[in-house]
Scaffold this motif. Structure first.
Motif, mmCIF file in Angstrom:
data_model
loop_
_atom_site.group_PDB
_atom_site.id
_atom_site.type_symbol
_atom_site.label_atom_id
_atom_site.label_comp_id
_atom_site.label_asym_id
_atom_site.label_seq_id
_atom_site.Cartn_x
_atom_site.Cartn_y
_atom_site.Cartn_z
ATOM 1 N N MET A 1 0.849 -1.189 0.000
ATOM 2 C CA MET A 1 0.000 0.000 0.000
ATOM 3 C C MET A 1 0.883 1.237 0.000
ATOM 4 S SD MET A 1 -2.979 -1.287 2.629
ATOM 5 C CE MET A 1 -4.165 -0.079 2.047
ATOM 6 N N SER A 2 0.452 2.286 -0.635
ATOM 7 C CA SER A 2 1.304 3.430 -0.902
ATOM 8 C C SER A 2 1.740 4.181 0.355
ATOM 9 C CB SER A 2 0.591 4.404 -1.845
ATOM 10 O OG SER A 2 -0.621 4.854 -1.273
ATOM 11 N N PHE A 3 0.938 4.119 1.425
ATOM 12 C CA PHE A 3 1.309 4.877 2.611
ATOM 13 C C PHE A 3 2.263 4.118 3.525
ATOM 14 C CE2 PHE A 3 -1.248 2.594 5.673
ATOM 15 C CZ PHE A 3 -2.276 2.074 4.910
ATOM 16 N N LEU A 4 2.609 2.861 3.181
ATOM 17 C CA LEU A 4 3.597 2.114 3.950
ATOM 18 C C LEU A 4 5.000 2.455 3.463
ATOM 19 C CD1 LEU A 4 1.926 -1.413 4.160
ATOM 20 C CD2 LEU A 4 1.979 0.368 5.909
ATOM 21 N N LYS A 5 5.959 2.462 4.396
ATOM 22 C CA LYS A 5 7.335 2.816 4.078
ATOM 23 C C LYS A 5 8.268 1.643 4.368
ATOM 24 C CE LYS A 5 6.552 7.678 5.360
ATOM 25 N NZ LYS A 5 6.978 8.792 6.244
ATOM 26 N N ASP A 6 9.344 1.567 3.599
ATOM 27 C CA ASP A 6 10.417 0.594 3.837
ATOM 28 C C ASP A 6 9.850 -0.804 4.128
ATOM 29 O OD1 ASP A 6 12.203 2.683 3.444
ATOM 30 O OD2 ASP A 6 12.248 3.191 5.565
ATOM 31 N N ASP A 7 10.182 -1.347 5.332
ATOM 32 C CA ASP A 7 9.757 -2.716 5.637
ATOM 33 C C ASP A 7 8.488 -2.750 6.483
ATOM 34 O OD1 ASP A 7 10.751 -1.732 7.997
ATOM 35 O OD2 ASP A 7 12.002 -3.472 8.455
ATOM 36 N N GLU A 8 7.684 -1.698 6.407
ATOM 37 C CA GLU A 8 6.460 -1.647 7.207
ATOM 38 C C GLU A 8 5.410 -2.624 6.680
ATOM 39 O OE1 GLU A 8 6.684 3.070 8.548
ATOM 40 O OE2 GLU A 8 5.203 2.410 7.070
ATOM 41 N N ARG A 9 4.533 -3.029 7.598
ATOM 42 C CA ARG A 9 3.402 -3.876 7.223
ATOM 43 C C ARG A 9 2.171 -3.364 7.960
ATOM 44 N NH1 ARG A 9 6.341 -7.012 11.119
ATOM 45 N NH2 ARG A 9 4.999 -7.504 12.923
ATOM 46 N N LEU A 10 1.003 -3.737 7.474
ATOM 47 C CA LEU A 10 -0.246 -3.329 8.087
ATOM 48 C C LEU A 10 -0.856 -4.552 8.758
ATOM 49 C CD1 LEU A 10 -2.008 -0.746 8.294
ATOM 50 C CD2 LEU A 10 -3.265 -1.575 6.305
ATOM 51 N N ASP A 11 -0.840 -4.562 10.103
ATOM 52 C CA ASP A 11 -1.332 -5.712 10.854
ATOM 53 C C ASP A 11 -2.717 -5.438 11.430
ATOM 54 O OD1 ASP A 11 1.030 -7.003 10.381
ATOM 55 O OD2 ASP A 11 1.868 -6.650 12.382
ATOM 56 N N TYR A 12 -3.481 -6.514 11.629
ATOM 57 C CA TYR A 12 -4.724 -6.389 12.378
ATOM 58 C C TYR A 12 -4.395 -6.192 13.849
ATOM 59 C CZ TYR A 12 -7.658 -7.739 8.454
ATOM 60 O OH TYR A 12 -8.316 -7.755 7.251
ATOM 61 N N LEU A 13 -5.198 -5.378 14.524
ATOM 62 C CA LEU A 13 -5.019 -5.142 15.947
ATOM 63 C C LEU A 13 -5.874 -6.167 16.698
ATOM 64 C CD1 LEU A 13 -3.249 -3.043 17.332
ATOM 65 C CD2 LEU A 13 -5.262 -1.641 17.681
ATOM 66 N N LEU A 14 -5.349 -7.400 16.780
ATOM 67 C CA LEU A 14 -6.053 -8.525 17.371
ATOM 68 C C LEU A 14 -7.434 -8.652 16.720
ATOM 69 C CD1 LEU A 14 -4.926 -8.057 21.072
ATOM 70 C CD2 LEU A 14 -3.895 -9.442 19.283
ATOM 71 N N THR A 15 -8.494 -8.749 17.512
ATOM 72 C CA THR A 15 -9.821 -8.905 16.903
ATOM 73 C C THR A 15 -10.525 -7.569 16.716
ATOM 74 O OG1 THR A 15 -10.805 -9.224 19.094
ATOM 75 C CG2 THR A 15 -10.154 -11.202 17.870
ATOM 76 N N GLU A 16 -9.863 -6.485 17.107
ATOM 77 C CA GLU A 16 -10.467 -5.176 16.892
ATOM 78 C C GLU A 16 -10.567 -4.919 15.386
ATOM 79 O OE1 GLU A 16 -11.574 -3.663 19.400
ATOM 80 O OE2 GLU A 16 -10.411 -4.324 21.113
ATOM 81 N N ASP A 17 -11.569 -4.158 14.988
ATOM 82 C CA ASP A 17 -11.727 -3.865 13.566
ATOM 83 C C ASP A 17 -10.822 -2.689 13.181
ATOM 84 O OD1 ASP A 17 -13.120 -2.098 15.114
ATOM 85 O OD2 ASP A 17 -14.801 -1.891 13.722
ATOM 86 N N MET A 18 -9.558 -2.823 13.528
ATOM 87 C CA MET A 18 -8.567 -1.788 13.257
ATOM 88 C C MET A 18 -7.296 -2.426 12.721
ATOM 89 S SD MET A 18 -8.865 0.925 16.433
ATOM 90 C CE MET A 18 -8.510 -0.265 17.702
ATOM 91 N N ARG A 19 -6.494 -1.600 12.076
ATOM 92 C CA ARG A 19 -5.189 -2.041 11.590
ATOM 93 C C ARG A 19 -4.133 -1.104 12.150
ATOM 94 N NH1 ARG A 19 -6.365 -4.898 6.701
ATOM 95 N NH2 ARG A 19 -4.183 -5.533 6.569
ATOM 96 N N ILE A 20 -2.890 -1.592 12.241
ATOM 97 C CA ILE A 20 -1.795 -0.796 12.778
ATOM 98 C C ILE A 20 -0.541 -1.025 11.950
ATOM 99 C CG2 ILE A 20 -1.116 -2.596 14.442
ATOM 100 C CD1 ILE A 20 -0.409 -0.279 16.393
ATOM 101 N N ILE A 21 0.203 0.038 11.714
ATOM 102 C CA ILE A 21 1.445 -0.038 10.946
ATOM 103 C C ILE A 21 2.570 -0.494 11.874
ATOM 104 C CG2 ILE A 21 3.155 1.290 9.664
ATOM 105 C CD1 ILE A 21 0.812 3.143 8.806
ATOM 106 N N GLN A 22 3.281 -1.533 11.449
ATOM 107 C CA GLN A 22 4.381 -2.087 12.241
ATOM 108 C C GLN A 22 5.612 -2.271 11.354
ATOM 109 O OE1 GLN A 22 3.167 -3.285 15.899
ATOM 110 N NE2 GLN A 22 2.439 -5.237 15.118
ATOM 111 N N SER A 23 6.754 -2.434 12.028
ATOM 112 C CA SER A 23 7.996 -2.673 11.301
ATOM 113 C C SER A 23 8.939 -3.473 12.187
ATOM 114 C CB SER A 23 8.666 -1.351 10.908
ATOM 115 O OG SER A 23 10.024 -1.556 10.563
#
Length: 246
Positions: A1-23
């Motif tokens: 996805m275009s808003f991710l940088k370098d080695d970032e990934r978009l993870d689910y925040l457990l069972t919450e209906d949210m996502r979080i950027i991690q690296s």
């Protein structure tokens, strides 16, 4: 996805209906942050909350599912701050969560004394060693007291919280006496303490503690929390914390 940088990934925040950027090379949240976000008291309808040493914004994101109140996150590392801002935007929570790029020691002067009902903090756990520190600057700052000591965190929390407000930390049991001493030094009376164990028969490796600004002495030791069964599956209690009731 275009808003991710370098080695970032978009993870689910457990069972919450949210996502979080991690690296993996910058920051990924741990179980400690999840436990603190579930442990701390939060006002359901309104109130101002602030999370110190926010990393990629994981605690503010979790707290947003427990309260309609306003939440501020403070992170000194620009890269982590940027990850948090983008995660907040991705989840459409800009109206509830605000990130500040700055030093927690400067927040009482910047934001005002006694402005918050709740303060949370997952600070660096380890004093800075003279040698052998992680060569990755992001990870070293997150783990070691390079830019923020335990006393810095407790003093800042005490200055930011209202009289009668709650302050909660997650930390390591080997620093319990230091934590209790500093909380009382800065007029945060410890009220709730829980030890977290990897499994039955093992030593505790995490503690959760909550205090009240200018509170009366009355410390409650909560039942122990065990993370894994002998077969290395999560215990039922931890599953409920992570995923909710089935």
């Amino acid at each position: 996805m275009s808003f991710l940088k370098d080695d970032e990934r978009l993870d689910y925040l457990l069972t919450e209906d949210m996502r979080i950027i991690q690296s993996p090379s910058v920051f990924s949240f741990s179980l400690d942050a999840v436990l603190l976000a579930k442990f701390v008291y939060v006002p359901i309808i309104k109130g101002n909350m602030i999370d110190l040493c926010s990393g990629n914004g994981v605690i503010p994101l979790f707290l947003s599912r427990r309260t309609k109140g306003k939440i501020i996150g403070v992170e000194i590392q620009e890269r982590l701050y940027d990850m948090a801002v983008r995660s907040i935007q991705y989840n459409g929570l800009e109206d509830q969560i605000e990130m500040i790029h700055g030093d927690i020691k400067e927040m009482p002067e910047k934001l005002g004394m006694g402005k918050f009902e709740v303060v949370t903090c997952n600070p660096p756990y380890f004093p800075t060693p003279s040698k052998g520190i992680n060569e990755n600057e992001h990870l070293a700052i997150a783990r070691h007291e390079i830019l923020c000591t335990l006393e810095d965190a407790i003093k800042s929390a005490s200055q930011l919280v209202k009289v009668g407000g709650k302050v909660a930390f997650v930390h390591r049991p080997n620093r319990l006496l230091e934590i209790l001493f500093l909380m009382r030094k800065y007029k945060i009376e410890p009220k709730r303490l829980q030890f977290v164990y990897p499994k039955v028969g093992k030593e505790a490796n995490t503690l959760l503690i909550e205090g009240i600004k200018n509170g009366n002495p009355d410390l409650k030791i909560l039942p122990p929390l065990f993370v894994y069964r002998d077969n290395n599956e999560y215990t039922d209690e931890l599953k409920e914390i992570l995923y909710g009731r089935e």
